[in-house]
Design a protein around this motif. Structure first.
Motif, short mmCIF file in Angstrom:
data_model
loop_
_atom_site.label_atom_id
_atom_site.label_comp_id
_atom_site.label_asym_id
_atom_site.label_seq_id
_atom_site.Cartn_x
_atom_site.Cartn_y
_atom_site.Cartn_z
N GLY A 119 0.89 -34.68 32.70
CA GLY A 119 2.08 -35.37 33.17
C GLY A 119 3.19 -35.30 32.13
O GLY A 119 2.93 -35.20 30.93
N ARG A 120 4.44 -35.35 32.61
CA ARG A 120 5.60 -35.39 31.71
C ARG A 120 6.03 -36.84 31.59
O ARG A 120 6.75 -37.39 32.43
CB ARG A 120 6.72 -34.53 32.29
N TYR A 148 12.80 -41.43 35.14
CA TYR A 148 13.50 -40.41 34.36
C TYR A 148 15.00 -40.66 34.43
O TYR A 148 15.73 -40.49 33.44
CB TYR A 148 13.22 -39.01 34.93
N GLU A 149 15.45 -41.08 35.60
CA GLU A 149 16.88 -41.28 35.81
C GLU A 149 17.47 -42.30 34.84
O GLU A 149 18.66 -42.24 34.50
CB GLU A 149 17.14 -41.71 37.26
N ASP A 150 16.65 -43.25 34.36
CA ASP A 150 17.14 -44.29 33.46
C ASP A 150 17.59 -43.73 32.11
O ASP A 150 18.37 -44.37 31.39
CB ASP A 150 16.06 -45.35 33.22
N ASN A 188 11.28 -28.46 29.86
CA ASN A 188 12.53 -29.11 30.25
C ASN A 188 13.13 -28.46 31.49
O ASN A 188 13.71 -29.14 32.35
CB ASN A 188 13.52 -29.08 29.09
N GLN A 189 13.01 -27.15 31.58
CA GLN A 189 13.53 -26.46 32.77
C GLN A 189 12.82 -26.95 34.03
O GLN A 189 13.45 -27.18 35.06
CB GLN A 189 13.33 -24.95 32.60
N SER A 190 11.51 -27.14 33.93
CA SER A 190 10.74 -27.59 35.10
C SER A 190 11.02 -29.05 35.44
O SER A 190 11.04 -29.41 36.61
CB SER A 190 9.24 -27.37 34.86
N LEU A 191 11.20 -29.87 34.41
CA LEU A 191 11.55 -31.27 34.69
C LEU A 191 12.87 -31.35 35.44
O LEU A 191 12.99 -32.06 36.44
CB LEU A 191 11.63 -32.07 33.39
N HIS A 208 6.45 -36.45 37.21
CA HIS A 208 6.45 -34.99 37.26
C HIS A 208 5.23 -34.44 36.53
O HIS A 208 4.87 -34.93 35.45
CB HIS A 208 7.73 -34.46 36.62
N ILE A 209 4.59 -33.44 37.11
CA ILE A 209 3.41 -32.84 36.48
C ILE A 209 3.65 -31.37 36.15
O ILE A 209 4.33 -30.65 36.88
CB ILE A 209 2.14 -32.97 37.36
N ASN A 210 3.11 -30.98 35.00
CA ASN A 210 3.03 -29.57 34.63
C ASN A 210 1.64 -29.07 34.97
O ASN A 210 0.68 -29.84 34.91
CB ASN A 210 3.26 -29.39 33.13
#
Length: 354
Positions: free
Chosen positions: A140-141, A158-160, A180-183, A268-270
């Motif tokens: 997880g991210r 994440y939006e916060d 970061n690109q994937s997030l 978000h998961i990698n």
């Protein structure tokens, strides 16, 4: 349009030529096999010792030897396979993160496979929509923060992190990194391009320093007072928790972890992914290897040894992951997130997140 395309191309594959030449130099001819020897040729950009243990176990169980070519950067591996073309000895391709999976898929490096065992073992959102690849591990991210300076309820999504009250407090890797690109690609999927660009602009304005280092470096920077918040993969945080090194314990002592967006879409998961190479000379052996990697035994070993989440729902998490909490994961189809990678890279360039 021409300029934007060239910038995108450089972002995706800038180290590729050097990496290809280097990988050719260090790899040698490792794929020769006797007539009676069963082999599978694996190209991988993962770099964990547990993987080698699994390959030995696979050989004991199947009689198939894994010839491993380990290439540090996914972009280097992609360029090598492209350059080898139809003569490539690669049977199985393994890489880390959905962004790299999309890049490999976009380069037409896979062929689709579909077996009952893979369908039963891997949830559908973790499978490429045309069955070109399957997730084999998850991380997880998450968001970590200094518990002495940030209140837990201040950050829930994440939006916060775009809130101006966090100006000068946020730490991050560079925008060149696929994490970061994937997030950002996942934020595009959830919120659209316009809102994501605004988020990226505000997030970049909140950075405490020029982006640098890896995830553990961000946590060390929090310990050293260079920032208060960072986005990191869960398995790096778990690694520090499990470490017996006193210095690691100092770093993690005052760190809290937040699983973002639990009240909505989830964290978000990698994923590490595996697929069969387009011109695989040992296709059936390659399928057996991927099926082995998503077997219950292999998934338990991966989870235990590398602090990763299993893709199988019937495999128990390790104690360190359980103690961190039970996060809700974003269940969006990963291939859809991957398709947003070019848009994410463009936005990251435009807002100056270097």
């Amino acid at each position: 349009m021409r300029l934007s395309y060239m910038k995108l191309k450089r972002k995706l594959f800038s180290p590729a030529i050097f990496g290809f030449l280097l990988s050719v130099f260090i790899s040698g001819e490792v794929y020769a096999a006797s007539e009676n020897e069963k082999v599978v040729n694996l190209y991988s950009s993962r770099h964990y010792g547990v993987d080698n243990e699994l390959f030995e176990l696979f050989k004991k169980q199947s009689g198939i030897k894994v010839n491993l070519l380990q290439i540090k950067e996914a972009s280097q591996m992609i360029e090598r396979i492209k350059s080898e073309g139809k003569k490539s000895p690669a049977d199985v391709i393994i890489t880390v993160d959905i962004g790299n999976a999309w890049k490999a898929e976009n380069a037409d490096l896979f062929q689709p496979i579909k077996t009952d065992l893979l369908q039963k073992s891997v949830p559908s959102n973790l499978v490429e929509e045309n069955f070109s690849w399957y997730a084999i591990t998850l991380r997880g991210r998450a968001i970590v923060y200094d518990k002495t300076k940030i209140k837990e309820n201040e950050i829930q999504n994440y939006e916060d992190l775009s809130n101006e009250k966090f100006k000068g407090k946020v730490l991050a890797r560079t925008s060149n990194h696929v994490y970061n690109q994937s997030l950002v690609a996942s934020l595009i999927q959830a919120n659209g391009e316009e809102k994501t660009k605004i988020w990226c602009e505000k997030f970049t304005n909140n950075l405490a320093r020029k982006p640098e280092g890896g995830d553990i470096d961000q946590m060390k920077a929090i310990y050293n007072g260079k920032g208060e918040i960072a986005i990191v993969n869960t398995y790096y945080y778990a690694r520090l928790l499990k470490s017996e090194d006193p210095e690691d314990q100092k770093v993690v002592k005052n760190l809290g972890i937040i699983f973002p967006n639990q009240a909505n879409r989830g964290m978000h998961i990698n994923a590490s992914i595996a697929g069969i190479a387009k011109y695989a000379p040992n296709k059936e052996n390659g399928i057996k290897l991927i099926e082995f990697l998503v077997s219950k035994d292999a998934q338990e070993i991966l989870a235990k040894m590398n602090n990763e989440y299993p893709v199988r729902t019937d495999v128990e998490w390790t104690n360190v992951l359980k103690n961190m909490g039970k996060p809700k994961f974003d269940t969006v189809t990963l291939s859809k997130v991957g398709e947003n990678t070019p848009k994410a890279i463009m936005i990251l360039d435009q807002v100056g997140w270097r």
